[in-house]
Write an enzyme that holds these catalytic residues in place. Structure first.
Site, PDB file in Angstrom:
ATOM      1  N   ARG A 105       0.570  -1.240   0.229  1.00 44.95           N
ATOM      2  CA  ARG A 105       0.222  -0.193  -0.242  1.00 44.95           C
ATOM      3  C   ARG A 105       1.043   1.371   0.051  1.00 44.95           C
ATOM      4  O   ARG A 105       0.961   2.614  -0.490  1.00 44.95           O
ATOM      5  CB  ARG A 105      -1.320   0.067   1.151  1.00 44.95           C
ATOM      6  CG  ARG A 105      -1.855   0.879   1.450  1.00 44.95           C
ATOM      7  CD  ARG A 105      -2.194   1.506  -0.086  1.00 44.95           C
ATOM      8  NE  ARG A 105      -3.459   0.404  -0.591  1.00 44.95           N
ATOM      9  CZ  ARG A 105      -3.980   0.707  -1.819  1.00 44.95           C
ATOM     10  NH1 ARG A 105      -3.559   1.803  -2.706  1.00 44.95           N
ATOM     11  NH2 ARG A 105      -4.636  -1.055  -2.239  1.00 44.95           N
ATOM     12  N   LYS A 140       1.782  24.304  -1.372  1.00 50.08           N
ATOM     13  CA  LYS A 140       0.561  24.362  -1.393  1.00 50.08           C
ATOM     14  C   LYS A 140      -0.044  22.858  -1.684  1.00 50.08           C
ATOM     15  O   LYS A 140       0.383  21.833  -2.316  1.00 50.08           O
ATOM     16  CB  LYS A 140      -0.816  24.397  -2.408  1.00 50.08           C
ATOM     17  CG  LYS A 140      -0.781  26.138  -2.057  1.00 50.08           C
ATOM     18  CD  LYS A 140      -2.049  26.617  -2.904  1.00 50.08           C
ATOM     19  CE  LYS A 140      -2.007  28.440  -3.081  1.00 50.08           C
ATOM     20  NZ  LYS A 140      -2.484  28.934  -3.634  1.00 50.08           N
ATOM     21  N   LYS A 172       4.418  38.238   0.848  1.00 51.80           N
ATOM     22  CA  LYS A 172       3.218  37.593   0.100  1.00 51.80           C
ATOM     23  C   LYS A 172       2.837  39.164   0.859  1.00 51.80           C
ATOM     24  O   LYS A 172       2.626  39.902   1.901  1.00 51.80           O
ATOM     25  CB  LYS A 172       2.588  36.707   0.175  1.00 51.80           C
ATOM     26  CG  LYS A 172       3.925  35.525   0.016  1.00 51.80           C
ATOM     27  CD  LYS A 172       2.623  34.313  -0.499  1.00 51.80           C
ATOM     28  CE  LYS A 172       1.783  33.635  -1.834  1.00 51.80           C
ATOM     29  NZ  LYS A 172       1.463  32.923  -1.860  1.00 51.80           N
ATOM     30  N   GLU A 205       6.099  40.119  -3.679  1.00 45.54           N
ATOM     31  CA  GLU A 205       4.096  39.426  -4.137  1.00 45.54           C
ATOM     32  C   GLU A 205       4.320  41.195  -4.905  1.00 45.54           C
ATOM     33  O   GLU A 205       4.080  41.826  -3.416  1.00 45.54           O
ATOM     34  CB  GLU A 205       3.830  38.748  -3.087  1.00 45.54           C
ATOM     35  CG  GLU A 205       2.422  38.779  -4.398  1.00 45.54           C
ATOM     36  CD  GLU A 205       1.364  38.138  -2.962  1.00 45.54           C
ATOM     37  OE1 GLU A 205       1.004  36.663  -2.880  1.00 45.54           O
ATOM     38  OE2 GLU A 205       0.443  38.733  -2.565  1.00 45.54           O
ATOM     39  N   ASP A 227       1.160  38.400  -8.521  1.00 44.68           N
ATOM     40  CA  ASP A 227      -0.161  37.911  -8.264  1.00 44.68           C
ATOM     41  C   ASP A 227      -1.627  37.870  -9.255  1.00 44.68           C
ATOM     42  O   ASP A 227      -2.384  39.563  -8.600  1.00 44.68           O
ATOM     43  CB  ASP A 227      -0.304  38.205  -6.854  1.00 44.68           C
ATOM     44  CG  ASP A 227      -0.989  36.774  -6.024  1.00 44.68           C
ATOM     45  OD1 ASP A 227      -1.004  35.555  -6.236  1.00 44.68           O
ATOM     46  OD2 ASP A 227      -2.307  37.691  -5.295  1.00 44.68           O
TER      47      ASP A 227
END
Length: 288
Positions: A105, A140, A172, A205, A227
């Site tokens: 697995r 992410k 950011k 950013e 962005d």
């Protein structure tokens, strides 16, 4: 196909990942295999591809088998980065039957998701043809699985962005807002690096052409992120920056929009969906 390596792919990091994953899955024993399979039974299995895509995880699989039981012997028939289709056999493994079942697995979970990421990365890369844009991943990622997900992006022909919060400063929107502005955030970052003796690249950013100009006026950066800008705005920003700093487009970029974004002249395009919204490639470990 020659797959690039990365500094995070150390034996220590891979061993830690595998042992943690096995502890989660096996606990105090694979009681299904222990109950049903004689201790001295030996057998073999092969990895059957049941979909179409780009294979990834072939270099990881033997490390998992070896960690479960050094007596397991895997024979690779394909390599990472290979285009595969339904019916292909990627590898064979033979040895203690209980151990094959215990490792099954984790090998499948890793390879299915890695192959899905590599497949999608390859697809998005194909949409960048004729431009200079390079495809970046993001942070992410799935907690505790980042090492495999970023590795899969490399296999698919993408480029890794920073690995974590520790190897690059990216200022950011929230950083900028909390710091009081772009110039203040950049100045504070340089002060922090001087104080701590660290040498880290700085990316800022920007959300508008006005912020791009503020970043240019402040200087002291290594890349400007653009962005959530529309293609026309991206073109204006690229012209305004005029090659003084590398540029990165980010924010909601999809396979429907990525080609137009690339055509604006940006150097990089970051896509979180590479790792957070992919479909795993269907693979199965079958006795034969």
């Amino acid at each position: 196909m020659q797959i690039p390596t990365a500094s995070y792919l150390t034996p220590e990091a891979l061993t830690t990942f595998i042992r943690t994953a096995l502890a989660e899955d096996v606990g105090d024993g694979d009681h299904s295999a222990l109950a049903a399979i004689p201790a001295d039974a030996r057998n073999r299995a092969h990895l059957l591809v049941k979909g179409e895509g780009i294979l990834a995880g072939m270099a990881l699989a033997p490390l998992i088998f070896r960690e479960v039981d050094p007596a397991l012997q895997m024979t690779a028939l394909l390599t990472d980065g290979t285009p595969v289709k339904h019916g292909d056999i990627a590898f064979t493994v033979e040895g203690p039957a209980r151990s094959i079942l215990t490792a099954e697995r984790l090998v499948l979970n890793c390879m299915q998701r890695m192959s899905g990421i590599a497949t999608y990365t390859t697809h998005l890369n194909s949409l960048l043809g004729g431009t200079k844009a390079k495809l970046l991943d993001t942070r992410k990622t799935t907690p505790n699985f980042r090492i495999c997900e970023k590795w899969a992006v490399l296999i698919g022909g993408g480029v890794n962005h920073r690995y974590g919060l520790f190897d690059m400063i990216i200022l950011k929107d929230n950083h900028v807002d909390y710091a009081g502005g772009i110039a203040q955030a950049i100045a504070a970052s340089h002060a922090y690096l001087a104080q701590t003796g660290r040498k880290l690249p700085i990316e800022i950013e920007t959300r508008s052409l006005a912020e791009v100009q503020q970043a240019l006026d402040a200087g002291g950066i290594d890349r400007i992120m653009l962005d959530n800008m529309k293609p026309d705005q991206l073109r204006e920003a690229v012209a305004l920056i005029a090659g003084r700093f590398p540029t990165e487009a980010s924010g909601g970029i999809t396979e429907q929009t990525i080609a137009e974004v690339a055509s604006t002249g940006v150097d990089y395009i970051s896509v979180g969906a590479l790792t957070h919204s992919v479909k795993s490639l269907d693979l199965s470990l079958k006795a034969y």
